[in-house]
Structure formats: C-alpha cells, structure tokens
Write an enzyme that holds these catalytic residues in place. Sequence first.
Site, PDB file in Angstrom:
ATOM      1  N   ASN A 152       0.965  -1.137   0.095  1.00  0.00           N
ATOM      2  CA  ASN A 152       0.082  -0.131   0.059  1.00  0.00           C
ATOM      3  C   ASN A 152       0.875   1.248   0.011  1.00  0.00           C
ATOM      4  OD1 ASN A 152       0.823  -0.281   2.569  1.00  0.00           O
ATOM      5  ND2 ASN A 152      -1.290  -0.239   3.355  1.00  0.00           N
ATOM      6  N   ARG A 290       3.477   8.764  10.955  1.00  0.00           N
ATOM      7  CA  ARG A 290       2.987   8.390  12.366  1.00  0.00           C
ATOM      8  C   ARG A 290       2.805   9.665  13.219  1.00  0.00           C
ATOM      9  NH1 ARG A 290       1.985   4.385  10.331  1.00  0.00           N
ATOM     10  NH2 ARG A 290       2.461   2.076  10.810  1.00  0.00           N
ATOM     11  N   GLN A 319      -4.868   5.745  18.452  1.00  0.00           N
ATOM     12  CA  GLN A 319      -5.645   5.415  17.428  1.00  0.00           C
ATOM     13  C   GLN A 319      -6.742   4.116  17.825  1.00  0.00           C
ATOM     14  OE1 GLN A 319      -3.299   6.801  13.339  1.00  0.00           O
ATOM     15  NE2 GLN A 319      -3.731   4.369  13.802  1.00  0.00           N
ATOM     16  N   HIS A 338      -7.208   7.005   9.843  1.00  0.00           N
ATOM     17  CA  HIS A 338      -6.158   6.299   9.118  1.00  0.00           C
ATOM     18  C   HIS A 338      -6.459   5.386   7.916  1.00  0.00           C
ATOM     19  CE1 HIS A 338      -1.868   4.103  10.145  1.00  0.00           C
ATOM     20  NE2 HIS A 338      -2.170   4.694   8.682  1.00  0.00           N
TER      21      HIS A 338
END
Length: 403
Positions: A152, A290, A319, A338
Amino acid sequence: MAKVLCVLYDDPTDGYPAAGSPTAYARDGLPRIDSYPDGQTAPTPRAIDFTPGHLLGSVSGELGLRAFLESRGHTLVVTSDKEGPDSVFDRELADADVVVSQPFWPAYLTAERIAGAKNLKLAVTAGIGSDHVDLDAAIAHGVTVAEVTYSNSISVAEHVVMMTLSLVRNYLPAHQLVLDGGWHIADCVSRSYDLEGMHVGTVAAGRIGLAVLRRLAPFDVALHYTDRHRLPADVESELGLVFHESAADMVPHCDVVTINAPLHPETEHLFDDKLLAAMKRGTYLINTARARIVDQDAVRRALESGQLAGYAGDVWYPQPAPADHPWRGMPHHGMTPHISGSSLSAQARYAAGTREILESWLDGTPVREEYLIVDGGGLAGTGARSYAVRADAPDGLPGTARL
C-alpha cells in the site's frame, strides 16, 4: 492445527456491502497490478477466496481468509475489540498461534502481551509498518514478524498528493461552503494558492517518499528531500532533487513538507516547537507516517498562530482518536481517519499478501524475504535493512529504524 487471531476495523455504519448488489461498490473491478516500481512482484498466493475491489479490511471482510484456513482445519477468530484486558483480542491471544492486524487498527503486541501468548509464533501486518509490535520482545520469544511490503505504499503516496493539493488550494472549506448552500467565492479563494513554483520537501525518501516526489514533479515544483541514505545520482538528476543532511536543514527552504519516515527514537517528536518555528511562515505540513513524529500540541499552536498554513494527515495518537482529540478542532486542518493505505485497491493486495505469508508459514516453506521483519531470533529481510542494531542492545535487539 493453528489458531489465527485477526484484528480488523469495524464494518460500515450502515452494514457490510450486500453480496451481489449492483450498487454495493462504486466500481466493478480493479486494474491489474503485477509489480511495483522497484520490480518487486505483487503478492502471489496460490489462490484467493475474495473478489478484488471488495471491502476486505473490516470484520466481515475477514481479509478473505476464512475459507482458506478452515478448509485446512485451522481456526480463524476475527474481532475489532482490541482495547483493555477484557477485550476479545486479549482473551483470544492467550492460545493464538498467529496474530494478523492492520496499521489502521493495530493490535498492539506489547512485550507483556507477547510474554503471555505462549503459543504465538507469527505476527503479520496486513499492510506495511510493524511498529505496533514490540520487535525486541518478538526476537526474545522467537516470534516471526512479517508485513506485506510495498502493498500500500503507492496508496499512501497518492493520499499525500491529494492532501497537499487540498490544503494549498483550500479545497475542503470550499466544498463545505457548497454543502452549506453558500456561494461566497472570496471566502474560498482568500486562502487558495497554486502549487506551481513552490518548494516541496519530504522527510525520508523510501518507497513512499520517493513515490510522492515522482508524483509531484509534473506540478513544476522544486523538490527537496532528506534521508539517512542518499538516493542514486541518476534519480536526483532525473527529478531535480536537492538533498539535505537533516530535516532541520531542509525545512527552512520548503513551502510544503511531507513526512514519510518511520517512528523511532530519532524521529519521535521531531517536529516540535523549535523545528516548526524554523519553517517558513505559511508552510503546509502533511503527515501520513506516524502521529508521534510531530508534537501534538506544537502543531496545534503553529496552526493557531499562523506559522503553519495547514496540517493534514491520517495518523493520530492514540488510534482510534477520541471524540475530544485536540486535532479535531484545530484550524486549517485536513485530517482523515487512518485510511491512506486501506483503499479497496490496497486491500486486495495486502489481503493477498497476508494469505501468501500464511501459505508459506503453514506449509513450513520460507516466507518471502522482503516480507520479513523478524525471523529466526533476529532481524531479517526488510527488517534487517530497515532497523539499525543498538550498540548497547543485548543479543542484537533492534534499535532505531534506518529507512
């Protein structure tokens, strides 16, 4: 037989897309991607039990693994409940052989959890980025750590480009004006600029960072980068790149800065009040790496003072971000959950790669070297190239990331 514990994000609020529905998905299929820009082949499992382009990363999607695993007599447990000692994740982890999770909804494999998971032998990241696994503990306990390298990376790079244009062109407030029934052009264009001619820099120029640079080059911008490893001279010449020894050296020259570095001790809170103050007033900052690479409160202050013209990204800490997270209400931001690496296109690749890893591991054959982070009691594959070993670390435990 193995027990595979898979931690995935929740299904859509209006339910999982109905099988066979002609309107369940916006498109009927995906372009075929056989290899990545560096020549690495896309995942090659022996078979798949899912339809590429379908929602695989949520609980009901199960990464397309159930038929494959159960046909071999293995057990698959899928949950989104991962927080706290009474979570499904913690209860099921006790006798799990394999844990699979995504960076977007990470199952945090802490040293304590690894120590308590007596059967755990393999931790798989469905995607890229395994900082939710305590690698020191994985090495100490002989747990193999693998991720679907590159699956990805381009998805994230596209998200960076989208966010860059959204901030510079003031797209989100303009779109909101339309939704609200307005037509106040001056309100929209008073913060809208052209990207053309700006100076854009990336902190780290690995797979994602370099892909961002390549995608922004046609916008006639000046491109800058900093990285521990300088890119080949022919790549610098091709893209007209300016190399800087550090982020502190680079950011004063840039109108847009994008962070594409891993989180490790050298990058944690790298973008603090001091570094943000060294940037041009009105710089745009994009962070899909991050959240803890930036100081959360320093970013908010920089937006409120006007030092930053905008901040966008899809990484938060913690998260999932709570409803009262301070970033939700700060001015001039373009934050998303995210999602940058979890497009339906990316899901097809990282689900296939997860199956490929499981096929190899369950059959006792080698997992692809580029997928490995930790194996055989030490750093391996991509992990060996991505992590430096601390000089003071016992038994070669990993320290700061290198890429």
